[in-house]
Structure formats: C-alpha cells, structure tokens
Scaffold this motif. Structure first.
Motif, short mmCIF file in Angstrom:
data_model
loop_
_atom_site.label_atom_id
_atom_site.label_comp_id
_atom_site.label_asym_id
_atom_site.label_seq_id
_atom_site.Cartn_x
_atom_site.Cartn_y
_atom_site.Cartn_z
N ILE A 156 35.41 16.57 -8.72
CA ILE A 156 36.19 17.80 -8.71
C ILE A 156 37.25 17.74 -7.61
N ALA A 157 36.87 17.26 -6.43
CA ALA A 157 37.84 17.14 -5.35
C ALA A 157 38.95 16.16 -5.73
N ARG A 158 38.58 15.05 -6.36
CA ARG A 158 39.58 14.06 -6.75
C ARG A 158 40.56 14.61 -7.78
N GLN A 159 40.05 15.28 -8.80
CA GLN A 159 40.93 15.83 -9.82
C GLN A 159 41.85 16.92 -9.25
N SER A 160 41.32 17.75 -8.37
CA SER A 160 42.14 18.80 -7.76
C SER A 160 43.22 18.20 -6.88
N GLU A 161 42.87 17.19 -6.09
CA GLU A 161 43.86 16.51 -5.27
C GLU A 161 44.97 15.91 -6.12
N ASN A 162 44.59 15.28 -7.21
CA ASN A 162 45.58 14.66 -8.07
C ASN A 162 46.58 15.68 -8.61
N LEU A 163 46.09 16.89 -8.90
CA LEU A 163 46.98 17.93 -9.38
C LEU A 163 47.92 18.41 -8.27
N VAL A 164 47.40 18.55 -7.06
CA VAL A 164 48.29 18.91 -5.95
C VAL A 164 49.38 17.86 -5.80
N LEU A 165 48.99 16.59 -5.85
CA LEU A 165 49.97 15.51 -5.69
C LEU A 165 50.97 15.46 -6.84
N LYS A 166 50.56 15.89 -8.01
CA LYS A 166 51.48 15.94 -9.14
C LYS A 166 52.66 16.86 -8.84
N TYR A 167 52.37 17.99 -8.22
CA TYR A 167 53.41 18.98 -7.95
C TYR A 167 53.99 18.86 -6.54
N ASN A 168 53.26 18.19 -5.66
CA ASN A 168 53.73 18.02 -4.28
C ASN A 168 53.41 16.59 -3.83
N PRO A 169 54.16 15.60 -4.33
CA PRO A 169 53.85 14.21 -4.01
C PRO A 169 54.02 13.85 -2.54
N ALA A 170 54.68 14.70 -1.77
CA ALA A 170 54.85 14.42 -0.34
C ALA A 170 53.61 14.77 0.48
N TRP A 171 52.67 15.49 -0.13
CA TRP A 171 51.47 15.93 0.61
C TRP A 171 50.66 14.73 1.09
N THR A 172 50.40 14.67 2.38
CA THR A 172 49.64 13.57 2.97
C THR A 172 48.21 13.95 3.30
N GLY A 173 47.76 15.10 2.79
CA GLY A 173 46.39 15.54 3.08
C GLY A 173 45.36 15.01 2.13
N ALA A 174 45.76 14.21 1.15
CA ALA A 174 44.82 13.69 0.15
C ALA A 174 44.19 12.39 0.64
N GLY A 175 43.09 12.03 -0.04
CA GLY A 175 42.48 10.72 0.19
C GLY A 175 41.68 10.58 1.46
N TYR A 176 41.14 11.68 1.97
CA TYR A 176 40.38 11.60 3.22
C TYR A 176 39.14 10.73 3.03
N MET A 177 38.85 9.92 4.04
CA MET A 177 37.69 9.03 4.02
C MET A 177 36.92 9.19 5.33
N ARG A 178 35.68 8.75 5.33
CA ARG A 178 34.87 8.82 6.55
C ARG A 178 35.52 8.03 7.68
N CYS A 179 35.36 8.56 8.89
CA CYS A 179 35.86 7.86 10.07
C CYS A 179 34.92 8.17 11.23
N VAL A 180 34.93 7.33 12.22
CA VAL A 180 34.09 7.53 13.40
C VAL A 180 34.87 8.37 14.41
N PRO A 181 34.32 9.50 14.86
CA PRO A 181 35.05 10.30 15.85
C PRO A 181 35.11 9.59 17.20
N GLU A 182 36.31 9.40 17.70
CA GLU A 182 36.52 8.71 18.97
C GLU A 182 37.53 9.49 19.80
#
Length: 262
Positions: A156-182
């Motif tokens: 659901i998150a992936r499909q919703s992100e894809n729709l946001v990117l369809k209408y706003n391809p400049a959005w850089t908030g998509a594709g979040y992945m796990r990271c170690v807090p440093e």
C-alpha cells in the motif's frame, strides 16, 4: 514557500498548505513511540522542552500529561494556529512561536531537552547546532526522531508513493529504507551520542486516514502543485484505495537519536 536545493530538486513547498490535513491525519504515533522517548529520560516531569518544527504540536500534546513544560516553534503560521487550537481544546498550557528554526532565539540554558521529529533534514545544521548547544542546559539532551513507512516492504505504501511521484516527480520523500541512526557530522563539535535505537512498528489506518496521511505529506498537500493536479491525485488514489481492505496496517521504521552537549 520554502525551498531547499537538497529537497524535491529545489521545488518550493509550504507546510501551511497542509495544516488542516496535518492536524487531522498526522497524529499517528503510537504509545510505544512515546514510551521509548520517555525511557531514555527525556520529556519527563520538571523538564522544559523545545520542540523544533512542531507542526500542529503533535509531540507536545501527546507528552504533556507526563509533566514536562513545552515550547513549540514552526515556520508555518497555519500549523501554529492549529497547534494552539488543539492545545486549548485540551486545556494544555503549551507555548508556541511562529519562526524559522534558524531564526529562533532563546536565552542560554533555557531547555533541558530539544526535540526534532520528522524535520531534521530541513534545517541548516551549521546554523542551528551551535544555537541548540547554547539553548540547552549542561546536562541537556538533543533528541532527533524519525518515523517513515517502508515502501519496499509494504504494498500500500509503495502504490501510494508511486501515485505521488506520478503527479509530483520532483518529490524526494519516496523510497525510504532502514538506516542506522548516527550522530550528524556537523554535531560532533558540540555533542556526544548518548542513545541510538531503531525498530519496526505497524501503524493502523483506515482508507480515509491513509489518504489523509498522504495528502499531509510534502509531496502532495504541502507541495506547490496546482490544485487541479492535487485533485487528480486524490481521485486516482481513492480509486486505488477502493481495492484494499477498509482497515490495514502499514509497516514503519523508527529511529531515535539522543545527543548530549560536550
């Protein structure tokens, strides 16, 4: 409107545009999220806490019952207006200021805790870190928090992100992945790492609340897109949501980083 060359390819955005949706749909942090904050010794009774980019005051309002005194700062006057209204409706004595974080000013040693939730990426760290260092008491804490859905693991998150990117391809908030807090490199001259933790959590939604959550993101409701384009997104997003269950949970990843002054 705000601009940041590192965010959305420099496209302007303004959180005030999403203030109503933010007030209704961004208050999604579960009790476990707040308990983890309390467990590391911040936002406790007797502490004075500054919440940076407070939005509608989600964190101060949720943690108010534990006895800390809160001040919230946000650049968007519409967000602060919602924060004040929601706090007053709950008889909460929380102080709010309209200001860019970089332009805010407080006396030295004003706070036991400075919080930054879902907002650290927006700040000029070279400007704010020495300020936060001055604002904190010698035994104070800077707590940087993040909670984001995981589109690679949630359909659901992936499909919703894809729709946001369809209408706003400049959005850089998509594709979040796990990271170690440093500890951020810019913080090393001022702070030492005290706590760092990360964990998964399932956040429940209805179709309506998930749609509202997407509308309250920077890529859509807070963007500078024309209203006609936003309405197109809404129509298509609702069409997709009609294919999923009425109630569902979305996997999120939380990071908590607590720093202390050197």
């Amino acid at each position: 409107m705000q601009k940041n060359t590192n965010i959305d390819d420099g496209a302007p955005f303004y959180w005030g545009r999403a203030a109503k949706d933010y007030a209704e749909y961004r208050d999604i942090y579960p009790e476990e999220f707040y308990q983890r904050i309390l467990d590391i010794g911040v936002c406790q009774r007797g502490q004075t806490v500054l919440d940076l980019a407070t939005g509608t005051g989600v964190l101060p309002r949720a943690l108010y019952r534990h006895g800390a005194r809160f001040v919230g700062v946000d650049i968007a006057e519409e967000q602060i207006a919602e924060a004040r209204e929601l706090s007053q409706a709950q008889n909460m004595d929380i102080a709010y200021r309209v200001s860019a974080v970089e332009e805010a000013d407080f006396p030295e040693g004003s706070f036991d805790v400075v919080m930054a939730c879902q907002c650290w990426i927006y700040f000029d760290q070279q400007v704010i870190l020495p300020k936060i260092y001055r604002w904190l008491k010698p035994e104070g804490h800077l707590c940087i928090l993040w909670m984001a859905w995981l589109p690679d693991e949630d359909e659901i998150a992936r499909q919703s992100e894809n729709l946001v990117l369809k209408y706003n391809p400049a959005w850089t908030g998509a594709g979040y992945m796990r990271c170690v807090p440093e500890i951020p490199e810019a913080a090393i001259p001022y702070f030492v790492q005290e706590h760092a933790l990360a964990y998964d959590i399932l956040i429940p939604f209805t179709r309506q609340s998930w749609h509202g959550r997407m509308m309250a993101c920077r890529g859509m409701g807070a963007s500078s897109l024309p209203q006609a384009v936003i309405r197109q997104f809404e129509e298509q997003h609702w069409g997709y949501l009609e294919t999923v269950p009425e109630r569902f949970a979305v996997r999120h990843y939380v990071t908590v980083l607590c720093l202390g002054p050197l």
